[in-house]
Design an enzyme around this catalytic site. Sequence first.
Site, PDB file in Angstrom:
ATOM      1  N   SER A  61       0.722  -1.298   0.239  1.00 39.84           N
ATOM      2  CA  SER A  61      -0.306  -0.130   0.007  1.00 39.84           C
ATOM      3  C   SER A  61       1.381   1.163  -0.342  1.00 39.84           C
ATOM      4  CB  SER A  61      -0.750   0.270   1.025  1.00 39.84           C
ATOM      5  OG  SER A  61      -2.120  -0.231   1.174  1.00 39.84           O
ATOM      6  N   LYS A  64       0.286   3.272  -3.149  1.00 46.67           N
ATOM      7  CA  LYS A  64      -1.153   4.184  -2.925  1.00 46.67           C
ATOM      8  C   LYS A  64      -0.198   5.771  -3.870  1.00 46.67           C
ATOM      9  CE  LYS A  64      -4.142   0.612  -1.566  1.00 46.67           C
ATOM     10  NZ  LYS A  64      -4.161  -0.022  -0.215  1.00 46.67           N
ATOM     11  N   TYR A 188      -2.170  -2.409 -10.706  1.00 49.86           N
ATOM     12  CA  TYR A 188      -2.347  -2.460  -9.104  1.00 49.86           C
ATOM     13  C   TYR A 188      -0.730  -2.973  -8.249  1.00 49.86           C
ATOM     14  CZ  TYR A 188      -3.707  -1.986  -5.166  1.00 49.86           C
ATOM     15  OH  TYR A 188      -3.990  -2.077  -3.754  1.00 49.86           O
ATOM     16  N   TYR A 239      -4.653   3.116   7.297  1.00 47.01           N
ATOM     17  CA  TYR A 239      -5.812   2.352   7.365  1.00 47.01           C
ATOM     18  C   TYR A 239      -6.503   2.971   7.637  1.00 47.01           C
ATOM     19  CZ  TYR A 239      -2.365  -0.821   5.069  1.00 47.01           C
ATOM     20  OH  TYR A 239      -1.118  -1.692   3.797  1.00 47.01           O
ATOM     21  N   VAL A 257       1.170  -3.843   3.740  1.00 43.66           N
ATOM     22  CA  VAL A 257       0.664  -5.614   4.340  1.00 43.66           C
ATOM     23  C   VAL A 257       2.114  -5.707   4.546  1.00 43.66           C
ATOM     24  CG1 VAL A 257      -1.465  -5.553   4.435  1.00 43.66           C
ATOM     25  CG2 VAL A 257      -0.223  -6.376   2.548  1.00 43.66           C
TER      26      VAL A 257
END
Lengths: 303, 303, 303, 303
Positions: A61, A64, A188, A239, A257
Amino acid sequence: MQKLLESLVEKHRPAAREGKVAEYIPELAKQDSRLLGVAVVNPKGDVHAAGAYRTRFTLQSISKLISLMVALMDHGEERVFAKVGMEPTGDPFHSLYKLEITEEAKPLNPMINAGAIVVSSLIRGKSVEERAERVIQLVREMADNPEIDMNRAVYRSERDTADRNRALAYFLKGCGAIDDVEETLDVYFRQCSICVDCIDLARMGLCLAQNGVTLRGKRVIPGDIARLVKTFMVTCGMYNASGEFAIRVGIPAKSGVSGGILALVPGRMGIGVFGPALDKKGNSITGIRLLEDFSKKLGLSIF
Amino acid sequence: MQKLLESLVEKHRPAAREGKVAEYIPELAKQDSRLLGVAVVNPKGDVHAAGAYRTRFTLQSISKLISLMVALMDHGEERVFAKVGMEPTGDPFHSLYKLEITEEAKPLNPMINAGAIVVSSLIRGKSVEERAERVIQLVREMADNPEIDMNRAVYRSERDTADRNRALAYFLKGCGAIDDVEETLDVYFRQCSICVDCIDLARMGLCLAQNGVTLRGKRVIPGDIARLVKTFMVTCGMYNASGEFAIRVGIPAKSGVSGGILALVPGRMGIGVFGPALDKKGNSITGIRLLEDFSKKLGLSIF
Amino acid sequence: MQKLLESLVEKHRPAAREGKVAEYIPELAKQDSRLLGVAVVNPKGDVHAAGAYRTRFTLQSISKLISLMVALMDHGEERVFAKVGMEPTGDPFHSLYKLEITEEAKPLNPMINAGAIVVSSLIRGKSVEERAERVIQLVREMADNPEIDMNRAVYRSERDTADRNRALAYFLKGCGAIDDVEETLDVYFRQCSICVDCIDLARMGLCLAQNGVTLRGKRVIPGDIARLVKTFMVTCGMYNASGEFAIRVGIPAKSGVSGGILALVPGRMGIGVFGPALDKKGNSITGIRLLEDFSKKLGLSIF
Amino acid sequence: MQKLLESLVEKHRPAAREGKVAEYIPELAKQDSRLLGVAVVNPKGDVHAAGAYRTRFTLQSISKLISLMVALMDHGEERVFAKVGMEPTGDPFHSLYKLEITEEAKPLNPMINAGAIVVSSLIRGKSVEERAERVIQLVREMADNPEIDMNRAVYRSERDTADRNRALAYFLKGCGAIDDVEETLDVYFRQCSICVDCIDLARMGLCLAQNGVTLRGKRVIPGDIARLVKTFMVTCGMYNASGEFAIRVGIPAKSGVSGGILALVPGRMGIGVFGPALDKKGNSITGIRLLEDFSKKLGLSIF
C-alpha cells in the site's frame, strides 16, 4: 541517533509476537515475522539505521502514494479528484460496502484499495508494463536508487490470489469508475510488488519531507503534489488506524501489509521502517510502536 | 379462460410504457418492450394462451429455481443450506454489502444473485457444459419439451458484461464460499440463457403445482424439493417486491429480468407470462399487473 | 390430537435448555424458561391442549398483527402502506440502519419494530388509553374472551427500559415518519403487554384461519384484511427466521419475545404455543420445534 | 492583515447564496445567511477583524473540542478513549448506522455527534448545570472573556427538537455506552449553545495554537491535551469534509452548524470565522472559502 535506533529496535522487536504476517498473499506469508529494521536520512545525507534495515520487502500500500503522484502529474488535481474523494473512511482498506450503500461510484479516498485501483487506472502509458514502469521510475528517483525493481514472485502471488481486489475492481467497472479490470489490476499489482529496503524508504520519505526534492537536490515531484500527498499520509496513511497514529505519533506516514512504513518529519528527515508482523488493521505492530517511541523521544509530532 | 387471458393482455399491455427492458445485458436490451404474453396449463393438459405467448425469451433468474433443485438433488438440504440461507433480504438482487457487514460468507437466500452463484457452484458434473446441461435437462423434463436449449447470443452477452456478478463471485471466493469464479459463473450464465416461451413456463409451473410430476404424469422432482422451491417462490421469488406480490397476488412465482414470470396455483394450474418492460426492481411491469388481475378475478391467492 | 399434543410437549420441552428468556425486559426475564404449552382449536370449537397451556404471557410482537389490523380498519391499505412497506428485511427486529442507509423514512414492513411503531402511531383514538384499548378490544373479540387485559407490570417494565425502541421512535420522528414519540410508544408498549394464554392465542388463530370470523361465527375483521395479515405472517412473522419457518413448518405464524406463537392452518385450526426460552433471533426455541413436528406429522404446510 | 481580511470578506461573502442556514434547529434558522465575519489574533495580542466579527453565535459542534478537553482533564486519555475512538468516519455527523453494523458500542471519534454525546456523559459535576458550567468556564478562560454564557433560546430550541440526537443517545444507552439520556443531552445542548463572537473564537484558537496557554500567558489546558485536540481538528474537525479541508487549507479547524469555525496556525495565530450559510455537509460555505484563500495567500498549511 545510531544508538537510539539500535535501542528502539531491541526494545520493540519482541512485540512481533503479538502480530502476524499477512497471510492472504502467499509470498508475503513467507516473511520472517520477527524482523524489525529502521533507517533515518536527514537533508545532509547522513544515514542512520538499525536492525533488518537491509532486508528487502515490497511496497504494497505504500505504492498508493506513488501512483497517486503519477496520476496527479498526468491529469491534475481536478480530474483525479473527480474520480476519487479526499475523505478518510473508518473502514478496513479492502471494504466495499460504502460504494454500494452511497450509490456513488467514487471511492472515498486514494489510500483505500478501491480508491487506489481507480488511481492506477488513470496512470498513462502505452502498455501495462509502461504504466507500471512509470511508477517504479518515480520510486527510483525518490530513493535515488536506479536498481529498484518489482519482485516478480510477489507480483504473481498477488495477481493469482487477489479475490477481494478483483471484487472491488469488477464492482468499480460495473459502476463505470474504471474501464478495464485486468489491465488496471495488473498495474496495481505491479506497483504493490516494487521491492525496497528501509534506506530506500527513508530516502523516499526525505524527498517528500523536502516537498519533492531528493537528497541530491533534484526536484522529482511538484511541491504542491508532495504537500497533498503528505496530507493524505496524515489523514488516511495508516488504514483505519490513521486517526490514532496522528494522535500518538503525529508525523506523515504510509504503511503496507508487507510490514513497511514510509514516514517523514517535514524538512528534517525521512524514515523507513520494516516489521512484517501486523496488527489486526494491517499495520506493522513493531513499526508503529518504534515510531511512537521515536516521535515522543525527539518531539517530532507536527501537532 | 381464453377470453379472460386475451382481455387481460389487451388491458395491461399499455402499461409497458411505464417500464423498460433490462439494459445492462446488451442482448436483452434488444427485446421489444411492448410485448405481453401469457399461457395457462391445467392438470388435464388444456392450454390457454394469449398475446406474445410464442415469443421466446431466456429464463434469467427463473433458472435460480431450477439450479436450486438440481443442487438439492445432488447434495440434500443440509449441505446446500449450510452454504446459502433461507431468508428474504429486502435488498436488490445484485446487492453485496450484507455479505461484508455481517462478515458471514453465506448469502441470505438462493434467489438473490450471490446465493444463486453459490448454488451453481454446487451443481455436479465433469465439465461446465455437463453441469449446465443438467440444469437444461431438468427444464426440458419439467416443460416436456426436448428442444429447449440455451440462447448462445444471450449467454455470450451476459458472460462478457457481468461486472457486478463477477464482483459478487470474487467476493464469495475471497470468503471461501466458492472455489472457482469463472467456472461457476459459466454455469450460472448458461442456466440464465436457457430459452423458453410462455407455454414452456406454464408447463414448468404445472410440474411444480403437482409437486414435481409433469403433465404426462412423470415424476421429475422429489415432492419435498418441489414444495421447498414453491416456498422460496413465495418468500423471495419476485426480488425485493416479493412481500408486496404475496399480498397483492398471493401465488408462488419467480421472475427474471428478461420479463418472464413462472407462476402456479397449487394443484390447479401452471402459468407462464412474458412482458419485457421491467419496473425498477427488475420485475415485468405488465406481467405483475396481469397476474394480480388474474388472481383477483379467479380468487387464486393461497392466503 | 390430545395425545399428539401431549407427546409433542414432552418431546420438545427439554430443548428449552438451548435457549433463554428475553432479558432486556426485566419482567420477561422472570419467566420460567422450562415451560412449554400448546392449544389447538378447530372450527367446531373442539379444544385440545397440553403442557403449560393455562400459563398467561404477554403478546409482545404478536400484537403487531392486531395493531396492523386496527390501523388498516382505520385508514385503509393505501394510507397505511404509504407509511410502511411490505417487504421482509433479513435484519433483526430492532434494526435501524436500513432506515439511515436507504434515506427513506419508511420501515420495510409492519412486523419489525420500526414498522410496528409507525403502525401504532396510526391507530385512532382520543387518548393513548383509548387507542390501546381498541387494540385490546380486538384481541378480546378474536379470542372471544372479554377478560383479556394488559399486564401492567410488563407494560411499565417495557416502558422504562425500551432504549432501542426509543432510539427507533426518535429516528422515525426525525424523518417525519411519526409525530409524537412518547404517545406512540405508550400505545406500542400497551399493546405488547396484552396478556393471554395458549387457548386465547389458538382462538385468535382460528379467527384468522376463518378469514376474520370467530368461533361463534361473528365477523370481527374484514376478510381482505385477515388475508393480508396472514400473508405477512408467512413472509415476516418469525422475525429474520421467517423464510426458514416457511420452509420447515409452512403455516402462517407470528412470534413474540415472551415466547408466544400464534399460528393457524387456513380453514382448519388455530394454534397457540408458549415456550419462553428463545433462540438467538428471538423466537421460542421449543415452540418452533413443536410446530415443525406437528406440521410434518399432520401435513399442514400450505406449500 | 486588516486590509487582507476586509478584502477576503468582500470577496467571499457573495458565496453565501450557494448555501443555507441550519434549519433543523428553529433558533439557528433565524440567522442572517448573508453575514460573514473573521478575526485573527496573534501571540502579541494584535487583533485584526473584518465583517460581522462582532455578531454573536453559538458554538454548536465547536463545543465538542471543549467538552473533550474537560473530559480528558477529568479522566485521562485511557478512560476517555476506552469509550470513544480516534478514527475519522467518512459519514455525516449525525450518522448512527455504523454503531449498529459494527456491533461495537463505541463511536468512532469524539467529533461526530454519537462520540460527543458519550464525551458529554463523562464530564464531572454534581448537576447538569455544574457540568455544563465547567465547559462554559473553560471557554471563558480560553477566550479570556468572563462574560461568555449560553444562549438560552438556542438551548431550548435544540433541546425541544433534537430527535436525531435523542435517537443516538437512546441507541448508545441501549448499548451501555451512556447511563442517562436526558441528563447527558442536557449537558450536550448546553455546551452547544455557548455564545461567542469571532474575536472570542480567535482567542480560543490562539490558546490552542500556544498549546494551552492564553494570550495573557495563563496555562488553562495541559499541553498534551491541547496537542491531541489539534490533531482531532485536522483529522475530523470539519465533519466528513475534513480530508478535503486538510488538503485545501491545511490548518487545524473545527466547525459548527451555526456557521462558526475555530481555526489556528500553531504558534502563530488564532482565527475565528462566522458565516451561517452552510454547505451540504454542514460547514460554513463562505468560511471555508475565506480560510482556503487566507491559508494559500499566507502559506499557512502545516503540510
